[in-house]
Design a protein around this motif. Structure first.
Motif, PDB file in Angstrom:
ATOM      1  N   UNK A 195       0.849  -1.201   0.000  1.00 13.07           N
ATOM      2  CA  UNK A 195       0.000   0.000   0.000  1.00 13.07           C
ATOM      3  C   UNK A 195       0.874   1.237   0.000  1.00 13.07           C
ATOM      4  N   UNK A 196       1.872   1.227   0.877  1.00 10.82           N
ATOM      5  CA  UNK A 196       2.767   2.381   0.948  1.00 10.82           C
ATOM      6  C   UNK A 196       3.513   2.539  -0.375  1.00 10.82           C
ATOM      7  N   UNK A 197       3.887   1.386  -0.961  1.00  9.63           N
ATOM      8  CA  UNK A 197       4.599   1.437  -2.246  1.00  9.63           C
ATOM      9  C   UNK A 197       3.695   2.047  -3.324  1.00  9.63           C
ATOM     10  N   UNK A 198       2.435   1.598  -3.343  1.00  9.44           N
ATOM     11  CA  UNK A 198       1.489   2.117  -4.349  1.00  9.44           C
ATOM     12  C   UNK A 198       1.283   3.621  -4.160  1.00  9.44           C
ATOM     13  N   UNK A 199       1.166   4.049  -2.900  1.00 18.70           N
ATOM     14  CA  UNK A 199       0.978   5.474  -2.626  1.00 18.70           C
ATOM     15  C   UNK A 199       2.223   6.271  -3.029  1.00 18.70           C
ATOM     16  N   UNK A 200       3.392   5.696  -2.720  1.00 18.97           N
ATOM     17  CA  UNK A 200       4.644   6.388  -3.059  1.00 18.97           C
ATOM     18  C   UNK A 200       4.776   6.524  -4.577  1.00 18.97           C
TER      19      UNK A 200
ATOM     20  N   UNK B 246       4.601   9.709  -9.441  1.00 21.29           N
ATOM     21  CA  UNK B 246       4.078   9.959 -10.787  1.00 21.29           C
ATOM     22  C   UNK B 246       3.484  11.357 -10.911  1.00 21.29           C
ATOM     23  N   UNK B 247       2.714  11.762  -9.889  1.00 19.46           N
ATOM     24  CA  UNK B 247       2.081  13.090  -9.936  1.00 19.46           C
ATOM     25  C   UNK B 247       3.164  14.163 -10.000  1.00 19.46           C
TER      26      UNK B 247
ATOM     27  N   UNK C 147      -3.678   9.024 -14.096  1.00 21.19           N
ATOM     28  CA  UNK C 147      -4.957   8.886 -13.386  1.00 21.19           C
ATOM     29  C   UNK C 147      -5.379   7.422 -13.325  1.00 21.19           C
ATOM     30  N   UNK C 148      -5.240   6.719 -14.465  1.00 21.49           N
ATOM     31  CA  UNK C 148      -5.643   5.313 -14.474  1.00 21.49           C
ATOM     32  C   UNK C 148      -4.719   4.466 -13.600  1.00 21.49           C
ATOM     33  N   UNK C 149      -3.435   4.822 -13.646  1.00 21.19           N
ATOM     34  CA  UNK C 149      -2.467   4.086 -12.826  1.00 21.19           C
ATOM     35  C   UNK C 149      -2.764   4.312 -11.345  1.00 21.19           C
ATOM     36  N   UNK C 150      -3.133   5.543 -11.013  1.00 22.98           N
ATOM     37  CA  UNK C 150      -3.458   5.861  -9.623  1.00 22.98           C
ATOM     38  C   UNK C 150      -4.723   5.127  -9.186  1.00 22.98           C
TER      39      UNK C 150
END
Lengths: 663, 227
Positions: free
Chosen positions: A254-259, A264-265, A540-543
């Motif tokens: 989860x932390x990895x996905x958020x990071x 990316x942003x 956006x889709x990746x997020x």
């Protein structure tokens, strides 16, 4: 049906929320892959119809143009998808520990345990991948249509730049092979995501089932008492910190996905901001209609001096250019600013004594008493030349040295006064060794130089002379009726220069174009808008895929901890205290994502900027607003998902929760 | 003939000062068809002993032989298949797969073996366990006693060399407990199956042919009460 397949199917049916999360992640991942394939195949069709099979002379470059972004985007999709989908399978496998233990007790082999996790991924793929392919086609179609509109606008602008009628059209095109590749890649991604949790599940011992439920096992966990957490959140904060440490494995993806989301942003935002700055830098600021003459040139090695020389095939003399100016002025109540320049024939050897300290610093190289500098020889139309002479305080017929130099100092545009006004003459040398002496009769400081005389990349020595043969000549005009003036200018151009309607001008040794001064900026602007749509759409889709992971892990984590919460409540923790603990968990989670995401999100565009700033004066600036917004959104997201899950728990009876098994 | 031979079995957890000896040089053997109760207080080491015999835990030293085969010498896969075909395990908390029906749970060792189901055998077991009407039910839809009967069925389905039952009545009321013990005794007599029952309930232990008492990881007594 094999028992392992059946168990996997049952698990999918049993956990509808997680199944929904996993299928959503697979759909999004497949959709993104399919959309990228749609862009590749549509782009390929466009290039083939425009350039021919193999993309013609610059085939390799065009192939890279398609393949490099596709590979980068593909890798990003793969990393994000594997992180998220793997997390869902891991979470599912964790929940099935008891089941795996039972299977082992009754004689299930490691291979069979692995098999059941892999089957789970196969079942989910059967539903998720076809849906993802359909969604991907929709996204790809929409993306290609939007891009196609901008490309048709580019066609018109490009024509005025390259003097060739072009019709590049992008239309949606997807081949069965691309469709199949997308499905195979997506299936491979899902299988790969399931492999690690499957391997881990296979290692579970039968003992883990027998040892009973509700037993807390903390492996090699160092107990930390962080003072800042205790001070900010009290005992609830310490509980939150310990819980995160205990559930490190489940929080990690989860932390990895958020990071990755933050990364990316920030990267996308910073890179597009740099593109915008580049557009601003290239913008001439005026919107004049420009008729420009450019002679072709050839390079050759001078046999006598051994230096490379540029031969201007069809130079234009200032007197001929003046005739064009006069003819253009016949249009009516307009002003013409004519400027001609030759920046490839001469260089000057100048004594260090004539250089001011800032110029010596700007040249940067170690040189002796003399330095060789590039020269730009300029001529102006009669009227403007007279004005410049007046400004410099010299009579017409004089040579005027522009006494300013602007250059890109590693990202910063520097404006300096380069020469001592004691220079009386300049010795200009050609590559063939021929030397011409030019007297310097006057100097013009930067503030007195007309804006149309400035250029993007200027030579150190710029000398305005009364007459000369030059390679380029531009006529600027700002008429009220642009269309009428353009027509007049076209007529003048055809009158003075042979009538060619396409790029065979080049074969004649020169080109004449009529365009708006800001055409290039417009082209760049459209390119940036296309990039923005594609990059932000992709991000956006990746997020969204990342969001699936966040929702799945956090809500599952709260559900798993229902017993722990009930115990805390039973020993007197208030709902307020429980909320405080969860807020603290969200803060720590966000901080961990920030610690990874923000430095990388700053570092990547910064490193790219190091290369960009060598060419254009653009400096990387930390996008504070974007940074604060993205961090804020992530914190809000974690908090709302956690509280959403907590709200569901409220319906559960305290005693039931305490008595419940961990599964 | 000894179905089970336990020789000098020792299990230690931890190291140095924190070392705990869960089993300390335990040796005994069990003949085919015997009903042996292993009794002891909580923490005496009886469950550890059962895990060693069932092959789900590894001894520190010593050996366990089932029908002459030393289980410690088998690799993980061999042991899993051996357990599937030769040992029937029954637990206090039933340990059924919640997503499989009663008959699927009973057939689990067959299903893992990819064997064709023997409907007659299944019917016989379901009738014996009085579960004919519950065959298609999920564990969550059954009482504790019914769930325990399903787990007994699972243990019996492969005609194993012996059955290991760890506190099979620990989670049940006294009436249901007696029903389960009667059922185990019945299968022991009917199929001439070896039964190893772990319990802390003396009343239940007294129904066995032999009682082995464990205390502090050692065999305190080994009495044959029904020769």
């Amino acid at each position: 049906m094999r028992i392992t397949a059946k168990l996997a199917l049952n698990q999918i049916k049993r956990n509808r929320y997680r199944t929904l999360g996993a299928i959503s992640a697979i759909i999004l991942s497949t959709a993104l892959t399919t959309a990228v394939f749609c862009f590749i195949t549509s782009g390929n069709t466009m290039l083939v119809s425009f350039l021919g099979e193999g993309y013609g002379e610059y085939g390799g470059a065009y192939q890279s143009l398609l393949l490099v972004p596709a590979i980068v985007l593909g890798l990003l999709i793969f990393v994000m998808s594997v992180t998220v989908i793997s997390n869902v399978f891991q979470s599912s496998a964790n929940q099935r520990i008891n089941e795996f233990g039972i299977l082992k007790c009754v004689g299930g082999t490691t291979k069979q345990i692995r098999e059941t996790v892999i089957y789970e991924s196969i079942w989910l793929s059967i539903v998720g991948i076809p849906l993802g392919l359909v969604v991907g086609l929709g996204v790809g179609f929409l993306g290609v249509q939007i891009t196609a509109d901008f490309i048709s606008e580019l066609n018109d602008l490009q024509q005025s730049i390259i003097m060739r009628p072009i019709s590049v059209s992008l239309s949606f095109n997807v081949t069965p092979i691309a469709f199949l590749c997308s499905a195979i890649l997506s299936f491979f991604t899902v299988l790969y995501s399931a492999y690690k949790p499957a391997k881990k599940a296979g290692k579970i011992t039968a003992l883990s089932c027998i040892r009973g439920f509700g037993e807390v096992r903390m492996k090699d966990m160092k107990i930390k008492n962080r003072m800042w957490i205790r001070k900010s959140f009290g005992f609830e904060g310490i509980l939150a910190d310990r819980n995160l440490a205990r559930n490190k494995t489940s929080f990690k993806p989860t932390i990895r996905a958020l990071a990755i989301g933050i990364l990316l942003i920030l990267s996308a935002g910073s890179l597009l901001e740099q593109a915008r700055q580049m557009q601003e830098y290239m913008d001439p600021g005026t919107r004049d209609i420009m008729m420009d003459y450019a002679s072709s040139r050839i390079y050759r090695m001078n046999e006598v001096t051994g230096k490379e020389e540029e031969i201007i095939l069809k130079p234009i003399h200032s007197s001929e250019a003046e005739l064009v100016t006069q003819r253009l002025l016949e249009y009516g109540d307009i002003q013409i600013k004519g400027i001609g320049y030759d920046n490839c024939t001469y260089h000057a050897i100048i004594s260090k004594d004539y250089l001011l300290s800032e110029m010596i610093e700007a040249l940067g190289e170690d040189f002796g008493q003399e330095v060789e500098l590039d020269v730009e020889l300029m001529v102006l139309d009669k009227n403007n030349y007279a004005k410049v002479c007046e400004a410099a305080g010299v009579p017409e017929g004089s040579n005027i040295l522009l006494n300013y130099y602007k250059y890109n100092d590693n990202g910063y545009m520097k404006h300096i006064v380069p020469f001592s006004e004691s220079i009386e003459e300049l010795s200009l040398q050609k590559a063939n060794g021929e030397i011409t002496m030019f007297s310097v009769d006057g100097f013009l400081p930067e503030e007195q130089v007309p804006s149309y005389v400035t250029a993007l990349n200027e030579k150190p020595i710029r000398l305005i002379v009364p007459e000369a043969e030059v390679r380029f000549y531009d006529w600027f005009c700002h008429p009220e009726d642009e269309a009428a003036y353009t027509q007049h200018a076209r007529m003048v151009s055809e009158e003075f220069f042979p009538t060619y309607t396409d790029d065979s001008y080049v074969e004649e040794g020169f080109t004449v174009r009529i365009s708006r001064e800001d055409t290039m900026v417009k082209v760049l602007n459209i390119a940036i808008v296309i990039a923005e749509i594609i990059i932000y759409g992709f991000v956006a889709l990746l997020l969204l895929i990342g969001l699936v992971s966040v929702i799945s892990t956090l809500s599952n984590n709260v559900m798993i901890r229902a017993r722990e919460f009930a115990i805390l409540k039973s020993v007197g923790m208030t709902t307020k205290g429980l909320k405080k603990m969860l807020i603290c968990e969200s803060v720590i989670c966000t901080l961990r994502a920030v610690v990874w995401g923000v430095p990388l999100g700053i570092l990547i565009p910064y490193v790219l900027n190091l290369a960009i700033r060598k060419v254009v004066p653009i400096i990387y600036e930390i996008p504070w607003l974007l940074l604060i917004t993205s961090v804020g959104i992530i914190f809000f997201l974690i908090l709302s998902v956690t509280f959403g899950a907590i709200h569901k728990l409220k319906k559960q009876n305290l005693i039931e929760s305490i008595r419940m098994k961990t599964d | 003939m000894a179905v089970l031979e336990v020789h000098e079995l020792t299990k230690r957890y931890g190291e140095g000062e924190s070392e705990v000896k869960a089993l300390d040089h335990v040796s005994f053997s069990v003949e085919k068809g015997e009903f042996v109760a292993i009794v002891g207080a909580s923490g005496s080491g009886k469950s550890t002993l059962m895990n060693m015999i069932g092959g789900v835990d590894v001894p520190t030293t010593g050996s366990v032989k089932i029908e002459g085969k030393e289980i410690a010498k088998m690799n993980e896969s061999e042991l899993a298949i051996f357990r599937r075909r030769n040992i029937g395990m029954i637990y206090q908390f039933y340990n059924l797969i919640p997503t499989l029906t009663a008959e699927e749970n009973i057939m689990l060792p067959w299903l893992l073996d990819n064997r064709k189901e023997n409907k007659e055998k299944l019917k016989e077991i379901l009738e014996m366990l009085k579960l004919e009407n519950r065959a298609k039910h999920l564990p969550g839809q059954m009482s504790g006693g019914q769930q325990q009967r399903v787990s007994i069925g699972r243990a019996l389905i492969n005609d194993p060399a012996f059955i290991l039952a760890d506190e099979p009545t620990g989670n049940l009321d006294s009436k249901t407990s007696q029903e389960i013990i009667d059922l185990l005794k019945y299968t022991n007599q009917k199929f001439h199956q070896t039964l190893l029952l772990i319990t802390h309930d003396e009343k239940i232990a007294l129904q066995a042919d032999r009682i082995i008492t464990i205390g502090d990881g050692k065999i305190v007594s080994d009495e044959v009460i029904k020769p």
